[in-house]
Motif scaffolding. Sequence first.
Motif, PDB file in Angstrom:
ATOM      1  N   PHE A  58      12.386 -13.473   0.551  1.00 38.31           N
ATOM      2  CA  PHE A  58      11.561 -12.534   1.282  1.00 38.31           C
ATOM      3  C   PHE A  58      10.554 -11.776   0.314  1.00 38.31           C
ATOM      4  N   ALA A  59      10.916 -11.531  -0.671  1.00 38.96           N
ATOM      5  CA  ALA A  59      10.016 -10.718  -1.623  1.00 38.96           C
ATOM      6  C   ALA A  59       8.875 -11.647  -2.122  1.00 38.96           C
ATOM      7  N   ALA A 117       6.445  -3.936  -0.062  1.00 38.29           N
ATOM      8  CA  ALA A 117       7.385  -3.957   0.789  1.00 38.29           C
ATOM      9  C   ALA A 117       8.369  -5.076   0.616  1.00 38.29           C
ATOM     10  N   GLY A 118       7.889  -6.348   0.080  1.00 36.50           N
ATOM     11  CA  GLY A 118       8.463  -7.312  -0.038  1.00 36.50           C
ATOM     12  C   GLY A 118       9.656  -7.194  -1.171  1.00 36.50           C
ATOM     13  N   GLU A 119       9.221  -6.631  -2.252  1.00 38.10           N
ATOM     14  CA  GLU A 119      10.140  -6.368  -3.215  1.00 38.10           C
ATOM     15  C   GLU A 119      10.855  -5.319  -3.365  1.00 38.10           C
ATOM     16  N   ALA A 120      10.679  -4.460  -2.385  1.00 34.44           N
ATOM     17  CA  ALA A 120      11.314  -3.093  -2.174  1.00 34.44           C
ATOM     18  C   ALA A 120      12.989  -3.136  -2.364  1.00 34.44           C
ATOM     19  N   ARG A 129      15.410  -1.544  -5.160  1.00 37.55           N
ATOM     20  CA  ARG A 129      16.403  -0.643  -4.605  1.00 37.55           C
ATOM     21  C   ARG A 129      17.682  -1.105  -5.327  1.00 37.55           C
ATOM     22  N   HIS A 130      17.938  -2.301  -5.793  1.00 42.12           N
ATOM     23  CA  HIS A 130      19.289  -2.574  -6.280  1.00 42.12           C
ATOM     24  C   HIS A 130      18.894  -3.087  -7.580  1.00 42.12           C
ATOM     25  N   LEU A 174       9.933  -8.609 -14.197  1.00 41.96           N
ATOM     26  CA  LEU A 174       8.907  -8.544 -13.168  1.00 41.96           C
ATOM     27  C   LEU A 174       9.060  -7.032 -12.641  1.00 41.96           C
ATOM     28  N   MET A 175      10.097  -6.194 -13.005  1.00 42.16           N
ATOM     29  CA  MET A 175      10.159  -5.031 -12.489  1.00 42.16           C
ATOM     30  C   MET A 175      10.037  -3.885 -13.605  1.00 42.16           C
TER      31      MET A 175
END
Length: 275
Positions: free
Chosen positions: A153-154, A161-164, A168-169, A197-198
């Motif tokens: 999905f990301a 929004a895809g990586e949200a 979150r986790h 990546l985060m």
Amino acid sequence: MSPLPTTVPAIVRARVRAAVRRRPSQLTPDEVRDRALVLRLLSLLLQYPDAELAAARPTVVAAVEALPASPAATELTAFTDWFTEQEPEALERHYVETFDLRRKSSLYLTYYLHGDTRRRGMALLTLARSYRAAGWETGGGELPDHLPVVLEFAALAGPGAGEAPLRRHRRGLELIRRALTDAGSPYRHLLAALLSLMPPATEADLAAVAELAAEGPPNEDVGLDPYAGGSLAPPGAFVPPGTYAPPGTFVPPEPAPPTLVPLAPPFPSSPDGPR
């Protein structure tokens, strides 16, 4: 974050590190494309290594080798070096032992945030609804919080929004990486690639991960039956027993046991059977 190879020119290393630190909204179209490819590769490699995936290893390696230099590419290369050398049966066995038999390295992200509680069911529903709102259907083969699903999905929906869900986790992802590192699993490289990546973990993140590792996710003794089967249904839909039912959904009651009190006198039978 693993350092880039020293053979990469210093100016390239500096630009890659700057790109990693940038917010998703500041990425160039080429960086967004490369990021999506990394996420898709991670999604693929974190799935069960069945015969089809084992046969596709040369193609996967070629895709990893084509990535521009980055910490994620370095970690992916370290993983595929191991992945390509293993017998298919050994890959399958290692995957099951790593992800299916160890709770601390489970790939179901909401477990780390909510444990086996009612809140996890709502988190799954929220995630599934966010997929549908973006026009994406998972196909129903896995729960919406399964990491390969979240990664796909990301990749499709983009860095915002895809990586949200990944952001979150983040704490759960860090816990998985630590568990894989402690177990000596090469899959630790895939989690390290994703975390590169985060945004860097904060002190609060690290403290929460340490507490989670020591005490485990939250738990409760009641209300767990709705998660059996793992399927979701929108409010107002008919939901059979053993399925997660969000508020407002009709759930039929359990069948009552047959009465043992005899009826007297009995009603006469008819050719069509009892009435």
